[in-house]
Design an enzyme around this catalytic site. Structure first.
Site: not given
Length: 392
Positions: A233, A344, A229-230, A275
């Site tokens: 990045g 988070c 789930c970059a 992808d």
């Protein structure tokens, strides 16, 4: 613009925000329509708006109304300023105080705890259960702006050398204990993205707690690492700067990764973007990190609108999504490899409860590391766990 005119503009924008418009979009539109406003005016109005959103519940109570005007009245009272000296109606100042607005109002200490610390009513019980004795101090911190942190790219520089370079460009910093790569900006934050240190990939903007999460991930030389789930990045780059692992990035919304190739090139790091159709073919990986979509409750200082707009139904949808991502990520991990799970969030339902569910339903996995961080630790609130897949 006068200080009073800035407050009047902020009050109007807050009314539009209360009707559902995103604050960032409102501020951008306002700036385009009011080109007479200088950069200092725009910055001040932005600060007024976001400070008021962080404290929407308490400022409304102190101001006597859940409106933009009421919130700005409350903001002035919270800082000890007599609103009558600002709400004068002169020039572009807000209209003078009404008789009701001039009446004595309760102070912050007189408000109910959840109102005074700006806890969203819809999530109060869950936050109290998740934070325990830390509930009030954490919620109090979330009422204020977040510190600005930089991550030093160890491929380019050491932390002390980076701090010295930044100081030469008028940006003062100090090391932070959450990560050996973290610098907290103490002066000159607005100069960071125009600095040579930033342009040369010596530093990146990244919260210190986010850096600590990346530090927790086990990285062996030559390992194949996937950030599932970059997003932009940030954690991919933080992990890649640590050693010689091979790094891959994927996001369900590929447009979020659009800047990653340029950021990686600036940092001197190789990252392969994948992808969805490529994931199974590229698997297995020695480490898969899934920093999942979440309530963002640990980062409400940076994105305060989510504090007021996240509902229990939203949370139910998010936890279902998180569970699905964990299950999907596990299938991509090689025997003996590791699965990192991160949010988070401050809410147990998104954190340890998700890991417990996964371990109960997925034989052959064990938890080998866990870290919980709140704003009391200095950065954003984060949760991270590292799970190991059996060799069989």
């Amino acid at each position: 613009m006068t200080p009073a005119a800035r407050i009047a503009a902020a009050a109007e924008l807050l009314d539009a925000w209360r009707e559902g418009a995103p604050a960032e979009k409102l501020l951008t539109t306002w700036a385009r329509q009011n080109r007479f406003a200088g950069s200092k005016d725009r910055a001040a109005i932005r600060d007024h708006v976001f400070d008021a959103i962080r404290c929407a519940r308490s400022f409304s109570a102190l101001g006597g109304a859940a409106t933009g005007r009421g919130m700005m009245l409350g903001a002035l009272r919270a800082e000890g300023t007599d609103p009558g000296t600002v709400f004068t109606g002169e020039g572009h100042a807000p209209a003078p105080l009404s008789e009701a607005e001039r009446a004595p109002m309760p102070g912050l200490a007189d408000l109910p705890e959840a109102v005074a610390c700006d806890c969203p009513e819809a999530l109060e019980e869950m936050l109290r259960d998740s934070l325990g004795p830390a509930f009030r101090p954490v919620m109090d911190l979330l009422r204020h702006r977040a510190p600005v942190f930089l991550r030093v790219n160890l491929r380019r520089s050491g932390r002390d050398e980076a701090a010295a370079q930044l100081a030469g460009e008028g940006i003062e910093t100090r090391p932070h204990a959450l990560s050996p790569t973290a610098l907290e900006v103490t002066a000159g934050a607005r100069r960071v993205q125009q600095s040579r240190a930033f342009a040369d990939g010596v530093v990146e903007l990244q919260d210190a707690a986010s850096q600590a999460v990346a530090d927790l991930m086990p990285l062996d030389a030559g390992a194949r690492v996937l950030d599932l789930c970059a997003g932009g990045g940030g954690k991919t780059l933080a992990m890649a700067a640590r050693g010689t692992a091979r790094h891959y990035a994927h996001d369900a919304a590929p447009q979020r990764m659009r800047d990653l190739p340029d950021r990686a090139a600036r940092a001197g790091i190789a990252v392969t973007c994948l992808d969805g159709a490529d994931l199974d073919e590229a698997a297995p990986f020695d480490l898969v990190l899934c920093d999942v979509p979440c309530s963002g409750s640990g980062a409400w200082r940076r994105s305060p609108e989510a504090k007021w707009r996240t509902t229990p139904d939203d949370l139910a949808r998010l936890t279902a999504l998180q569970a699905g991502i964990l299950d999907r990520a596990a299938a991509l991990v090689a025997p003996g490899g590791h699965l990192g799970y991160a949010t988070c969030s401050l809410l147990s339902a998104e954190n340890d409860a998700q890991v417990a569910r996964f371990l109960a339903n997925t034989p052959g996995w064990t938890e080998v590391a866990e870290r919980r961080l709140t704003p009391l630790d200095g950065g954003d609130g984060f949760y991270a766990a590292v799970l190991r897949r059996g060799d069989g």
